[in-house]
Design a protein around this motif. Structure first.
Motif: not given
Length: 379
Positions: A245, A264, A266, A276-280, A282, A297
């Motif tokens: 990523t 982009e 994860s 914790s898992v991040l999303k694009p 974040q 964000e």
């Protein structure tokens, strides 16, 4: 004289076409106005106004001893034309000053790095002109380190090399000084963009079950995909795990918060006993001062602007901005007065001299005084 006549004289002064007679008229007009003015400056405003006016005149280019007052009179008139205000001075006594030379410009940083091999040898990358092999690693030179035409360091593994002979302690370190950035392509094809005053330690080959690197400072990663071998970035007590990523890690020792921003894919961010898992889009923030990992964000463009040669600020506080300038221009910043509530939005290009960047920041009603490599900031 009426306002139209005054403005015409000021315009002539700017164009260098002011006659001696007109100059006398301008001086007389200013003296009359100044002697009837009650406006005063505080300590900081007086010093800033004088430095600004001095920079607009031939005054700063003369190395002889001169009389201050006649020059200040014309300078104040010019200040009116420029819309900066005037009538700040009551008529002073004649005084003699020694005029300093114009301060030297502080240039931006550039492509600089230091590569430390597993045997301790250091290669100053800015000194290398050849775009070819710069070193080999391993007992049988199974790793070739090359510099491409664009200055990027690349590791190439000999496909016929015997992996069983790999030295598990064979690590290299790429570091950047103040005012330096450098890019590297690791042995697995991962691209790393290293910001100023940063370092990344990595193995010359990734032959284990994981691909582990250690980062201090800031770097942007474009990780080569490998589902069977996770890529892990360690920064202090934080660990980031990805399979492939794009993300940015901001982990300077002099910053209270470690920031990981995902563009982009994860990433999984682990800190002490939390994960914790991040999303694009974040960004995670971890700190000794936080009880848990904070996620928010953010403007990802601002986060990686440095990689693209820009300063871009998204509601950034003044001291955070100035730490960026310290790392890029090699300056030291001192503060006079409370600037804790100053925030910036916008930006400029990193290839500009420091004086040009400070002009952009001054649009937010903050003042700077340059003394060599020391920048004094006051509200």
């Amino acid at each position: 004289m009426n306002e139209t006549e005054i403005l015409a004289l000021l315009q002539k002064h700017q164009n260098g076409s002011l006659s001696n007679e007109d100059e006398d008229k301008l001086d007389a007009w200013y003296l009359h106005k100044a002697s009837n003015s009650t406006k005063q400056l505080n300590e900081y405003e007086l010093e800033d106004s004088y430095e600004y006016l001095k920079s607009k005149l031939p005054l700063q280019q003369e190395k002889k001893v001169i009389s201050l007052w006649p020059r200040v009179a014309v300078a104040a008139s010019i200040a009116l034309l420029l819309g900066t205000g005037m009538f700040y001075f009551t008529k002073p006594k004649e005084q003699i000053i020694q005029v300093a030379e114009k301060p030297q410009e502080i240039a931006p940083g550039g492509n600089r790095g230091i590569l430390t091999l597993s045997n301790g040898k250091q290669i100053v990358l800015a000194d290398i002109s050849a775009k070819d092999t710069i070193a080999k690693e391993g007992e049988e030179d199974e790793i070739t380190i090359k510099m491409g035409a664009n200055g990027v360091i690349t590791y190439i593994v000999n496909p016929d090399a015997d992996a069983s002979k790999e030295d598990p302690d064979s690590f290299n370190t790429l570091s950047t000084p103040t005012g330096g950035q450098y890019n590297i392509v690791l042995a697995d094809g991962t691209k790393v963009y290293l910001n100023a005053v940063s370092s990344i330690k990595y193995p010359t080959q990734f032959n284990g079950d994981e691909r582990v690197v250690e980062l201090e400072g800031e770097a942007y990663f474009e990780v080569a995909k490998n589902k069977s071998k996770p890529f892990i970035v360690k920064s202090g007590e934080q660990s980031i795990e990805v399979l492939g990523t794009h993300f940015n890690v901001h982990a300077y020792n002099n910053e209270a918060v470690i920031k990981t921003t995902l563009l982009e894919g994860s990433v999984a961010v682990a800190y002490k006993n939390q994960k914790s898992v991040l999303k694009p889009g974040q960004q995670s923030n971890v700190s000794e001062n936080f009880t848990k990992i904070k996620i928010r964000e953010v403007d990802t463009e601002a986060t990686i602007a440095w990689k693209n040669g820009r300063f871009k600020f998204d509601n950034a506080d003044l001291k955070t901005v100035m730490r960026q300038l310290e790392r890029w221009y090699g300056i030291k910043v001192e503060y006079r007065g409370d600037v804790s509530d100053v925030r910036f939005n916008g930006g400029t290009f990193m290839n500009k001299n420091l004086s040009e960047v400070l002009k952009v920041l001054e649009l937010s009603d903050i003042k700077f005084k340059v003394e060599g490599k020391i920048i004094i900031v006051y509200p």
